[in-house]
Design an enzyme around this catalytic site. Structure first.
Site, PDB file in Angstrom:
ATOM      1  N   SER A  83       0.824  -1.209   0.000  1.00  0.00           N
ATOM      2  CA  SER A  83       0.000   0.000   0.000  1.00  0.00           C
ATOM      3  C   SER A  83       0.858   1.259   0.000  1.00  0.00           C
ATOM      4  CB  SER A  83      -0.903   0.028   1.237  1.00  0.00           C
ATOM      5  OG  SER A  83      -1.745  -1.097   1.267  1.00  0.00           O
TER       6      SER A  83
HETATM    7  N1  SAH Z   1      -1.060  -3.977   3.908  1.00  0.00           N
HETATM    8  C1  SAH Z   1      -0.476  -4.660   2.780  1.00  0.00           C
HETATM    9  C2  SAH Z   1      -1.450  -4.541   1.625  1.00  0.00           C
HETATM   10  C3  SAH Z   1      -1.386  -5.688   0.724  1.00  0.00           C
HETATM   11  S1  SAH Z   1      -2.612  -5.648  -0.564  1.00  0.00           S
HETATM   12  C4  SAH Z   1       0.848  -4.048   2.428  1.00  0.00           C
HETATM   13  O1  SAH Z   1       1.039  -2.846   2.694  1.00  0.00           O
HETATM   14  O2  SAH Z   1       1.703  -4.721   1.864  1.00  0.00           O
HETATM   15  C5  SAH Z   1      -3.913  -6.591   0.159  1.00  0.00           C
HETATM   16  C6  SAH Z   1      -3.614  -8.020   0.510  1.00  0.00           C
HETATM   17  O3  SAH Z   1      -4.844  -8.627   0.911  1.00  0.00           O
HETATM   18  C7  SAH Z   1      -3.064  -8.859  -0.621  1.00  0.00           C
HETATM   19  O4  SAH Z   1      -1.851  -9.415  -0.222  1.00  0.00           O
HETATM   20  C8  SAH Z   1      -4.135  -9.939  -0.825  1.00  0.00           C
HETATM   21  O5  SAH Z   1      -3.608 -11.203  -1.193  1.00  0.00           O
HETATM   22  C9  SAH Z   1      -4.787  -9.992   0.545  1.00  0.00           C
HETATM   23  N2  SAH Z   1      -6.147 -10.558   0.577  1.00  0.00           N
HETATM   24  C10 SAH Z   1      -7.153 -10.388  -0.306  1.00  0.00           C
HETATM   25  N3  SAH Z   1      -8.251 -11.091   0.074  1.00  0.00           N
HETATM   26  C11 SAH Z   1      -7.918 -11.701   1.246  1.00  0.00           C
HETATM   27  C12 SAH Z   1      -8.615 -12.571   2.140  1.00  0.00           C
HETATM   28  N4  SAH Z   1      -9.887 -12.962   1.921  1.00  0.00           N
HETATM   29  N5  SAH Z   1      -7.973 -13.000   3.251  1.00  0.00           N
HETATM   30  C13 SAH Z   1      -6.675 -12.633   3.495  1.00  0.00           C
HETATM   31  N6  SAH Z   1      -5.969 -11.821   2.687  1.00  0.00           N
HETATM   32  C14 SAH Z   1      -6.582 -11.360   1.574  1.00  0.00           C
END
Ligand code: SAH
Length: 216
Positions: A66
């Protein structure tokens, strides 16, 4: 060779913090936490030179780390205090996880992409960040560990999962981007009583989608 954190990175981080402050984040605790987390160690090597620009970047499995402003914004809405028990849905790179830990929260983080679940442990472990990691579907939350004082969802849902509302402590706060592919509204829900939820909206953002099930 393992990357390190040096004066150059600290200088770049200070500039990043100033730019996020200029965009409207005014919690000094949150800004200091952003100032302490070495974001370049959470990035894919091809983007490492952009680590301290205020942008989202690709990580493994087609996901993103993010934007720092977005991380700061969600964290500020959560009103994190020391020792609070926090559920984070979407570990991704682990960057947001580290920011929550810097604020003294106890973090339970869940990721549905196996590769990211593994990579985040490799990144956070050597930096001495110690959340509890789960590989699974965050739609379901973590019923055996409820209730949570705070729940943070870092992927976009078309509607707020009922299971997450159920796992929120009374007086607890949930922050989640709600909407479809074209953009989402940032929603904050405060659970005021067993059956009473106060919902407020906090502007527009763009996240990868919250998906059901887990992925090998
Ligand atoms: N806070 C993280 C954001 C990653 S993007 C950072 O700064 O790196 C969002 C993440 O949510 C992705 O890695 C995606 O795989 C995960 N995601 C999506 N649906 C999900 C679910 N149902 N359960 C767990 N993770 C999920």
């Amino acid at each position: 060779m393992r990357q390190t954190d040096g004066y150059r990175h600290k200088g770049l981080r200070k500039k990043l913090v100033d730019s996020i402050r200029d965009k409207g984040i005014d919690s000094e605790e949150v800004l200091e936490a952003i100032g302490r987390v070495p974001r370049h160690l959470f990035m894919d090597s091809s983007f490492i030179n952009f680590s301290y620009t205020d942008k989202a970047f690709p990580i493994a499995a087609g996901q993103t780390i993010s934007q720092p402003y977005t991380v700061a914004f969600q964290t500020e809405l959560l009103e994190i205090k020391k020792h609070l028990k926090v559920l984070e849905v979407g570990t991704g790179s682990g960057y947001q996880t580290a920011v929550l830990l810097e604020l003294g929260a106890r973090v339970y983080t869940i990721e549905r992409q196996r590769q990211l679940f593994l990579d985040a442990q490799k990144t956070l472990g050597p930096l001495n960040y110690k959340p509890v990691f789960f590989y699974g579907d965050g739609y379901e939350g973590l019923p055996s560990y409820m209730p949570f004082d705070r729940i943070l969802v870092t992927a976009a849902a078309s509607e707020i999962p009922q299971s997450l509302l159920n796992q929120l402590a009374i007086g607890g706060i949930l922050v989640i981007p709600e909407g479809g592919k074209r953009g989402q509204k940032m929603i904050r829900v405060i659970r005021e009583a067993e059956d009473q939820f106060q919902r407020t909206e906090h502007g527009y953002f763009s996240f990868v989608p919250l998906l059901r099930g887990k992925n090998q």
